[in-house]
Design an enzyme around this catalytic site. Structure first.
Site, PDB file in Angstrom:
ATOM      1  N   GLY A  25       0.822  -1.040   0.209  1.00 34.95           N
ATOM      2  CA  GLY A  25       0.063   0.163   0.040  1.00 34.95           C
ATOM      3  C   GLY A  25       0.776   1.328  -0.013  1.00 34.95           C
ATOM      4  O   GLY A  25       1.833   1.230   0.783  1.00 34.95           O
ATOM      5  N   GLY A  28      -1.990   6.632   2.678  1.00 33.02           N
ATOM      6  CA  GLY A  28      -2.743   6.469   3.727  1.00 33.02           C
ATOM      7  C   GLY A  28      -2.014   5.743   4.912  1.00 33.02           C
ATOM      8  O   GLY A  28      -0.817   6.053   5.328  1.00 33.02           O
ATOM      9  N   GLY A  30      -0.347   2.955   5.055  1.00 34.95           N
ATOM     10  CA  GLY A  30       0.733   2.239   4.377  1.00 34.95           C
ATOM     11  C   GLY A  30       1.824   3.380   4.223  1.00 34.95           C
ATOM     12  O   GLY A  30       2.913   2.891   4.834  1.00 34.95           O
ATOM     13  N   SER A 154      -9.824  -4.929  10.799  1.00 34.83           N
ATOM     14  CA  SER A 154     -10.877  -3.594  11.182  1.00 34.83           C
ATOM     15  C   SER A 154     -11.859  -4.040  11.866  1.00 34.83           C
ATOM     16  O   SER A 154     -12.130  -4.969  12.532  1.00 34.83           O
ATOM     17  CB  SER A 154     -11.367  -3.603   9.652  1.00 34.83           C
ATOM     18  OG  SER A 154     -12.548  -2.781   9.457  1.00 34.83           O
ATOM     19  N   TYR A 179     -16.753  -6.789   2.906  1.00 31.12           N
ATOM     20  CA  TYR A 179     -15.615  -6.309   3.372  1.00 31.12           C
ATOM     21  C   TYR A 179     -15.310  -6.902   4.845  1.00 31.12           C
ATOM     22  O   TYR A 179     -14.265  -7.376   5.205  1.00 31.12           O
ATOM     23  CB  TYR A 179     -15.876  -4.826   3.365  1.00 31.12           C
ATOM     24  CG  TYR A 179     -14.612  -4.029   4.087  1.00 31.12           C
ATOM     25  CD1 TYR A 179     -13.491  -3.917   3.519  1.00 31.12           C
ATOM     26  CD2 TYR A 179     -14.996  -3.467   5.381  1.00 31.12           C
ATOM     27  CE1 TYR A 179     -12.385  -3.172   4.031  1.00 31.12           C
ATOM     28  CE2 TYR A 179     -13.729  -2.967   6.156  1.00 31.12           C
ATOM     29  CZ  TYR A 179     -12.489  -2.778   5.340  1.00 31.12           C
ATOM     30  OH  TYR A 179     -11.554  -2.037   5.847  1.00 31.12           O
TER      31      TYR A 179
END
Length: 337
Positions: A25, A28, A30, A154, A179
């Site tokens: 990533g 953000g 990452g 998450s 998700y």
């Protein structure tokens, strides 16, 4: 989770000179993770799908950290071929990987999309791509002798479940449910990898983390961006913590001596949505050992990515089986049930 000591911050990251960190990533969380590790002296490799964003991330870290050792590797987690090619290049250029941060993700596309290999996009990118990447890099991680693998989950994993009867959400696609499943899978992967590392002597510490709710492109560009919830995400940005704050649990999991293998860390305030790193509550679904083992076995089977000494040894037919599985029945061989 009220802390009774000074909050953990980037200032607590130990010196990392001589250690190699690999982060998936480019933006953000990452980017903030890569920046903090570079500031601590690590050799940093950022892997992502956009050369333009990768170059920009490298240039910004070099601007902020004079003499930083940072580079970009092209990899699209939504393509198993791209994942394998990136891992092969890294095995040619590196002797070891000390920190692997499985960070990159996609979040709640409104319509069901698929990866290059036919997986539902969120499961394929967030979990299966990282699963395969970690498997390919295992020799480099074992060469470290003290490697850590950090997998990002998450808060969406709290009420999620693994839909073994419809893993690819073909029958009824629900963006947030898909998700949540992908992020629960990331957590289950981290826990099962720690068990296998201990059982098989890999010498790798596998840790999970989540960023709470942070201001990143994932949040702003999520599904329903023009709904009331979407408008709040976009225009009430001050309600959510900065990406640098959201990266702290990842950095804690990757570098703190107190971060234990098989641990799960997140922010310490407002139901784990913001704050400083602390132990996070592990969802009951992630604690089901049989489900973790089944998910691992199915992930190996459908990606064709094999971990050493694992019970399931994918064959040359694994990839061809995938085309039938994602297109229709998703019947799992009896040995994996």
């Amino acid at each position: 989770m009220t802390q009774t000591h000074s909050p953990w911050t980037n200032a607590d990251i130990p010196p990392l000179q001589g250690r190699t960190a690999l982060i998936t990533g480019t933006g953000g969380l990452g980017f903030e993770t890569a920046l903090a590790l570079a500031q601590a002296g690590a050799t940093v490799v950022i892997a992502g799908r956009s050369p333009i964003k990768g170059a920009a991330a490298v240039a910004e870290i070099e601007r902020r950290v004079p003499h930083a050792s940072v580079s970009f590797e092209l990899m699209n987690l939504a393509s198993l071929g791209s994942v394998e090619r990136c891992a092969d290049r890294l095995k040619q250029s590196l002797d070891a990987v000390d920190l692997l941060i499985n960070n990159a993700a996609v979040m709640t596309p409104p319509d069901r999309c698929t990866t290059a290999d036919g997986f539902e996009l969120q499961l394929g990118t967030n979990h299966l791509g990282h699963f395969a990447f970690t498997a390919h890099l295992l020799p480099l991680l074992m060469n470290s002798g003290q490697a850590r693998v950090v997998s990002l989950s998450s808060v969406a994993a709290r009420d999620a479940r693994i839909h073994f009867d419809d893993l690819q959400f073909q029958r009824s696609y629900q963006p947030m449910a898909a998700y949540g499943q992908s992020k629960l899978a990331c957590l289950m992967f981290a826990l099962e990898m720690q068990r296998l590392s201990e059982e098989l002597g890999w010498g790798i510490r596998s840790v999970a983390a989540h960023p709470g709710i942070s201001r990143t492109e994932l949040l702003i560009n999520g599904a329903g961006r023009w709904s009331l919830a979407g408008m709040v995400r976009r225009f009430a940005w001050f309600l959510f913590q900065p990406a640098a704050q959201g990266a702290l649990p990842t950095l804690y999991a990757a570098t703190a001596s107190e971060a234990r293998g098989g641990g799960y860390y997140g922010p310490d305030r407002l139901s784990e949505t913001r704050g400083h790193p602390a132990p996070a509550r592990t969802p009951e679904a992630a604690l089901e050992a049989a489900a973790r083992r089944r998910l691992w076995a199915e992930s190996e089977w459908i990606t064709g990515a094999c971990f050493p000494s694992a019970k399931v040894q994918p064959t040359g037919t694994a990839r061809s089986w995938l085309a039938t599985a994602v297109a229709g029945s998703q019947t799992i061989p009896a040995s994996l049930q």
